[in-house]
Design an enzyme around this catalytic site. Structure first.
Site, PDB file in Angstrom:
ATOM      1  N   GLU A  62      43.482  49.433  30.671  1.00 54.28           N
ATOM      2  CA  GLU A  62      44.209  48.492  31.513  1.00 54.28           C
ATOM      3  C   GLU A  62      43.267  47.761  32.464  1.00 54.28           C
ATOM      4  OE1 GLU A  62      47.059  47.775  30.786  1.00 54.28           O
ATOM      5  OE2 GLU A  62      47.920  49.478  29.748  1.00 54.28           O
ATOM      6  N   GLY A  63      43.644  46.531  32.816  1.00 48.73           N
ATOM      7  CA  GLY A  63      42.814  45.683  33.659  1.00 48.73           C
ATOM      8  C   GLY A  63      43.007  45.920  35.149  1.00 48.73           C
ATOM      9  N   PHE A  64      42.204  45.211  35.916  1.00 50.30           N
ATOM     10  CA  PHE A  64      42.166  45.332  37.371  1.00 50.30           C
ATOM     11  C   PHE A  64      43.533  45.083  38.014  1.00 50.30           C
ATOM     12  CE2 PHE A  64      40.747  43.279  41.531  1.00 50.30           C
ATOM     13  CZ  PHE A  64      40.447  44.478  42.151  1.00 50.30           C
ATOM     14  N   ASN A  65      44.206  44.021  37.592  1.00 51.24           N
ATOM     15  CA  ASN A  65      45.441  43.625  38.262  1.00 51.24           C
ATOM     16  C   ASN A  65      46.647  44.443  37.830  1.00 51.24           C
ATOM     17  OD1 ASN A  65      44.631  41.220  39.999  1.00 51.24           O
ATOM     18  ND2 ASN A  65      43.667  40.748  38.039  1.00 51.24           N
ATOM     19  N   HIS A 299      44.210  28.944  37.336  1.00 49.50           N
ATOM     20  CA  HIS A 299      43.615  30.102  36.661  1.00 49.50           C
ATOM     21  C   HIS A 299      43.735  29.817  35.175  1.00 49.50           C
ATOM     22  CE1 HIS A 299      44.113  34.287  34.797  1.00 49.50           C
ATOM     23  NE2 HIS A 299      42.821  34.023  34.905  1.00 49.50           N
ATOM     24  N   LEU A 300      42.613  29.546  34.546  1.00 54.38           N
ATOM     25  CA  LEU A 300      42.574  29.190  33.129  1.00 54.38           C
ATOM     26  C   LEU A 300      41.960  30.349  32.356  1.00 54.38           C
ATOM     27  CD1 LEU A 300      43.109  27.012  31.003  1.00 54.38           C
ATOM     28  CD2 LEU A 300      40.835  26.087  31.496  1.00 54.38           C
ATOM     29  N   ARG A 301      42.817  31.190  31.816  1.00 56.06           N
ATOM     30  CA  ARG A 301      42.345  32.353  31.061  1.00 56.06           C
ATOM     31  C   ARG A 301      41.907  31.910  29.674  1.00 56.06           C
ATOM     32  NH1 ARG A 301      43.842  37.953  31.030  1.00 56.06           N
ATOM     33  NH2 ARG A 301      42.514  38.956  29.482  1.00 56.06           N
ATOM     34  N   THR A 398      48.266  38.958  34.462  1.00 56.81           N
ATOM     35  CA  THR A 398      48.475  39.648  35.732  1.00 56.81           C
ATOM     36  C   THR A 398      47.565  39.087  36.830  1.00 56.81           C
ATOM     37  OG1 THR A 398      46.928  41.386  35.013  1.00 56.81           O
ATOM     38  CG2 THR A 398      49.290  41.793  34.700  1.00 56.81           C
ATOM     39  N   PHE A 399      46.453  38.472  36.447  1.00 51.28           N
ATOM     40  CA  PHE A 399      45.581  37.808  37.421  1.00 51.28           C
ATOM     41  C   PHE A 399      46.358  36.681  38.101  1.00 51.28           C
ATOM     42  CE2 PHE A 399      42.366  34.919  38.965  1.00 51.28           C
ATOM     43  CZ  PHE A 399      41.257  35.701  39.273  1.00 51.28           C
TER      44      PHE A 399
END
Length: 441
Positions: A62-65, A299-301, A398-399
């Site tokens: 899982e990621g940071f956010n 925010h451009l993922r 989630t970012f």
């Protein structure tokens, strides 16, 4: 008149004296034991409750956010536990995460205080770092470790219901009993850490379902592994927002982002109407009160999202087209881009603006990057995005969600916050915009 022997009289006198002491100190259920000071004021003395510690962790992938989101679930579980007992939340050290790809940096055993204001968080529930837990308990040991897992059989008859049971582990346990009889595992890279007991628990429900189970245990320290398995008790409710509001970024990271805003984006809190109160509990901004700096933020993922969310992620040309439309409508000529795209892609994006719009990206100096790691740089990006006049994020990221949270707390108009890029071939109906989760106090 009857007479007493001196010895018998002395014994009787001693008995009467002891009886008087017992009666004087007997516990009155309506009043705690006290002593009288010279001022005749009474100081009540209570028995201190023993501290209990709750540790937790999340699936390594899982990621940071998402991990920040799981913290909110567990912190509200601790809030419920503290209604009955003195529980302290032990924060899991940060380690290497998929998105943290600066492999030249040491990104293990990172304390939460590098990223967040722990004093602020402790105004919601008491929190401590894992290393402080070791110091307080005197050893890197955990009494009981429960590994959360779903039910192997899934929902019964297609019906979802809350339940919890001790079960055999579905997958081979990642914690193994060693020759000394204790359970060893990763434990955030602390090789000396161990658990005395280990069990798998199948659970289906909200985080609060763990409260009765934990209160029924007697261990001083309990570790809940795979905390993401349980859901928020009230997603978007008051407790959700209380936990979220307490998660202020560390002051040094906010200062770095604020300096960038001022130097490059003509933005500061006074003019933008985004001034923070010293205590988050005193901050209750009204919707639309925040103005934001004179720039648009996106925010451009890219990277894995280009293939895994192909329908929702636009090409660079299409992204530029959507950005230009907003810049024109909002009469803005500065753009801040938070992205995981390589430099070549950002350069390509800039070409679509032909010098009419200034495009900025935060590139940390070496000393900042080494000190605050990839996680700190991500937070700087988020804080800059949170203060823009208009924000556009990436679908299901989630970012982006966490930036929307920050803007909701600061008091921005939802129309300038809950926006996302649309895929090249998505119709307006297909490109569903993010849900506005209105802050609750």
């Amino acid at each position: 008149m009857a007479s007493f022997e001196p010895r018998v009289f002395g014994q009787l006198l001693s008995f009467v004296f002891m009886l008087a002491i017992v009666l004087a100190t007997a516990h009155n259920p309506d009043q705690d034991l006290a002593f009288q000071a010279g001022s005749q004021q009474t100081l009540k003395v209570g028995v201190a409750k023993p501290k209990r510690f709750l540790l937790y962790d999340v699936n390594p992938g899982e990621g940071f956010n998402l991990r920040r989101d799981v913290y909110m679930r567990i912190s509200n579980l601790v809030k419920r536990l503290r209604e009955k007992e003195e529980w302290i939340l032990v924060l899991p050290p940060w380690g290497r995460i998929y998105h943290w790809q600066s492999y030249h940096l040491d990104q293990m055993k990172i304390p939460w205080s590098l990223f967040f204001d722990l004093e602020s968080m402790s105004k919601h529930v008491p929190v401590i770092e894992f290393e402080d837990y070791i110091k307080e308990t005197g050893e890197p040991a955990i009494d009981e470790l429960y590994y959360l897992q779903r039910y192997e059989e899934g929902w019964k008859d297609g019906k979802w219901e809350e339940k919890l049971d001790e079960r055999e582990c579905i997958n081979p346990p990642v914690y193994r009993k060693d020759s000394s009889g204790v359970y060893k595992g990763f434990f955030w890279g602390y090789k000396d850490a161990y658990a005395r007991n280990f069990k798998c628990i199948s659970v289906q429900g909200f985080a609060g379902i763990l409260a009765p189970f934990l209160l029924n245990t007697t261990a001083r320290s309990v570790f809940i592994e795979r905390g993401e398995v349980v859901r928020h008790d009230t997603f978007g409710g008051q407790d959700y927002w209380t936990a979220r509001r307490s998660m202020r970024f560390s002051e040094p990271l906010r200062d770095i982002a604020d300096a960038f805003r001022k130097q490059y984006l003509d933005s500061d809190d006074e003019r933008d109407k985004t001034v923070l109160t010293d205590d988050w509990r005193d901050m209750k901004a009204t919707e639309g009160s925040a103005k934001g700096g004179p720039y648009m933020a996106v925010h451009l993922r890219r990277k894995d999202f280009v293939s895994s969310h192909r329908k929702d992620v636009p090409s660079l040309k299409e992204a530029a087209k959507q950005i230009k439309k907003v810049l024109k409508a909002e009469k803005l000529d500065k753009l801040f881009v938070a992205t995981d795209a390589p430099k070549e892609e950002l350069d390509e994006l800039k070409k679509h603006f032909k010098g009419k719009t200034e495009v900025f990206r935060y590139m940390p100096p070496t000393e900042i990057h080494e000190k605050y790691k990839d996680g700190g740089v991500a937070i700087i990006d988020q804080w800059i995005c949170a203060h823009a006049r208009f924000f556009m994020g990436t679908s299901v990221s989630t970012f982006s969600f966490r930036i929307q949270d920050e803007r909701e707390i600061l008091g921005f108009d939802p129309k300038t916050t809950y926006n996302r890029f649309c895929g090249d071939k998505q119709s307006k109906e297909e490109c569903e915009q993010p849900t506005h989760w209105k802050i609750q106090y």
